[in-house]
Design a protein around this motif. Structure first.
Motif, PDB file in Angstrom:
ATOM      1  N   LEU A  75      -0.431 -59.515 114.327  1.00  0.00           N
ATOM      2  CA  LEU A  75       0.173 -60.650 113.631  1.00  0.00           C
ATOM      3  C   LEU A  75      -0.736 -61.280 112.576  1.00  0.00           C
ATOM      4  O   LEU A  75      -0.260 -61.582 111.475  1.00  0.00           O
ATOM      5  N   PRO A  76      -2.029 -61.512 112.836  1.00  0.00           N
ATOM      6  CA  PRO A  76      -2.835 -62.188 111.811  1.00  0.00           C
ATOM      7  C   PRO A  76      -2.900 -61.444 110.476  1.00  0.00           C
ATOM      8  O   PRO A  76      -3.127 -62.065 109.432  1.00  0.00           O
ATOM      9  N   GLY A 105      -3.410 -60.937 118.117  1.00  0.00           N
ATOM     10  CA  GLY A 105      -4.534 -60.449 117.329  1.00  0.00           C
ATOM     11  C   GLY A 105      -5.841 -60.424 118.091  1.00  0.00           C
ATOM     12  O   GLY A 105      -6.545 -61.430 118.142  1.00  0.00           O
ATOM     13  N   ALA A 106      -6.143 -59.280 118.689  1.00  0.00           N
ATOM     14  CA  ALA A 106      -7.460 -59.094 119.293  1.00  0.00           C
ATOM     15  C   ALA A 106      -8.449 -58.702 118.193  1.00  0.00           C
ATOM     16  O   ALA A 106      -8.059 -58.503 117.038  1.00  0.00           O
ATOM     17  N   PHE A 107      -9.732 -58.590 118.557  1.00  0.00           N
ATOM     18  CA  PHE A 107     -10.767 -58.183 117.606  1.00  0.00           C
ATOM     19  C   PHE A 107     -10.802 -59.119 116.395  1.00  0.00           C
ATOM     20  O   PHE A 107     -10.657 -58.703 115.233  1.00  0.00           O
ATOM     21  N   GLY A 115      -9.869 -60.184 105.750  1.00  0.00           N
ATOM     22  CA  GLY A 115      -9.278 -61.321 105.063  1.00  0.00           C
ATOM     23  C   GLY A 115      -8.294 -62.108 105.889  1.00  0.00           C
ATOM     24  O   GLY A 115      -7.683 -63.061 105.389  1.00  0.00           O
ATOM     25  N   GLY A 116      -8.107 -61.731 107.160  1.00  0.00           N
ATOM     26  CA  GLY A 116      -7.213 -62.468 108.026  1.00  0.00           C
ATOM     27  C   GLY A 116      -7.881 -63.685 108.635  1.00  0.00           C
ATOM     28  O   GLY A 116      -9.110 -63.839 108.547  1.00  0.00           O
ATOM     29  N   PRO A 117      -7.127 -64.557 109.272  1.00  0.00           N
ATOM     30  CA  PRO A 117      -7.705 -65.757 109.876  1.00  0.00           C
ATOM     31  C   PRO A 117      -8.483 -65.423 111.147  1.00  0.00           C
ATOM     32  O   PRO A 117      -8.118 -64.516 111.892  1.00  0.00           O
TER      33      PRO A 117
END
Length: 298
Positions: A75-76, A105-107, A115-117
């Motif tokens: 998802l992130p 969102g693991a890891f 670039g994800g949150p």
């Protein structure tokens, strides 16, 4: 704690760029043996992996009965309004054979590196809850807005509508996330590598209690277990691991799957061979699944 839902089976396919022919052959095994599902893991930060949703679209074009799902979508790195459109598009193209596995969102470090949150567990869970609302509003096909803490959709005009009511299956494990699943989601996708069989009844209980409190039918929630292991020849004593429910001959696997259904409440199983994947997938599909179906019908 047997669930009332019919038991279904599937195979894992890896999105490895060097293994696309094998992915197609394993998918063909699932299709020709009458299995229900093919699941594909989603880790966009792994450089050896192709995009999971693109791979599912390619595989779906070569089949006509087996259903596909990301196991589970990250998802992130996939904004929910766009993820909803991608899911609906694949569902339309496949004739209604797509379900949306979704993870918080693991890891987190690897997600942030792309670039994800970088979210805390609590923030990831809250974002997951918001995302479900955005996705369902998108599939409804009417203009909407969402003004949340993690997602803002000021004026969406979504489309296309999915070909069928796509299920949202969460890959979660914490008690608060399991409650969210019971309140909002259609299925649970959990792996034996992270959750052992003995933990399943209690976790299923959390999901069911939350569903009832939300006025939902807990029996309508799919409980999918990704089982990683090997099917061995009955006479292969060296290959049998004492006490390992996921390593053994066909009858051993049938006993395991029936027990996971009747005692642990799981009603879908996706096989992840730990090696020799094509041959193992064929053994599972041709020998284990028919025997398990027969036992479960008794």
């Amino acid at each position: 704690m047997t669930t009332s839902s019919p038991v279904s089976f599937g195979l894992n396919v890896d999105p490895h760029a060097a293994g696309l022919p094998a992915a197609a052959r394993i998918t063909e095994i699932a299709q020709t043996t009458g299995l229900e599902y093919v699941g594909v893991q989603d880790h966009p930060y792994v450089s050896e992996f192709v995009d999971t949703l693109s791979l599912i679209t390619w595989l779906a074009a070569t089949t006509d009965t087996v259903r596909f799902f990301p196991n589970v979508a990250n998802l992130p790195l996939r904004p929910p309004a766009m993820l909803a459109q991608q899911a609906a598009t694949i569902d339309v193209l496949s004739g209604g054979r797509f379900e949306l596995g979704l993870g918080a969102g693991a890891f987190a470090d690897r997600i942030a590196a792309m670039g994800g949150p970088h979210r805390s567990h609590g923030a990831a869970r809250a974002a997951l809850s918001e995302a479900i609302d955005v996705i369902r509003a998108s599939w409804a096909g009417e203009p909407f807005r969402h003004d949340g803490t993690h997602y803002q959709v000021p004026g969406a005009h979504p489309g296309p509508r999915p070909a069928h009511d796509i299920g949202v299956w969460l890959g979660v494990g914490g008690p608060r996330a399991l409650r969210l699943l019971g309140e909002k989601a259609d299925g649970w996708s959990v792996s034996s590598a992270y959750v052992p069989p003995e933990a399943l009844p209690g976790m299923n209980g959390v999901i069911s209690d939350a569903a009832r409190e939300a006025g939902r039918d807990p029996d309508a929630i799919l409980r999918l277990y990704n089982v990683a292991g090997l099917v061995t020849a009955e006479e292969d004593e060296a290959g049998e691991k004492a006490g390992d429910p996921f390593h053994g001959f066909v009858d051993h696997w049938v006993d395991t799957l029936v027990r996971l259904h009747t005692e642990c409440g799981m009603n879908a199983f996706v096989f992840w061979p730990t090696r020799d994947r094509e041959r193992q997938s064929l053994l599972f599909a041709r020998e284990v699944v028919p025997a398990a179906r027969d036992r479960l019908r008794r």
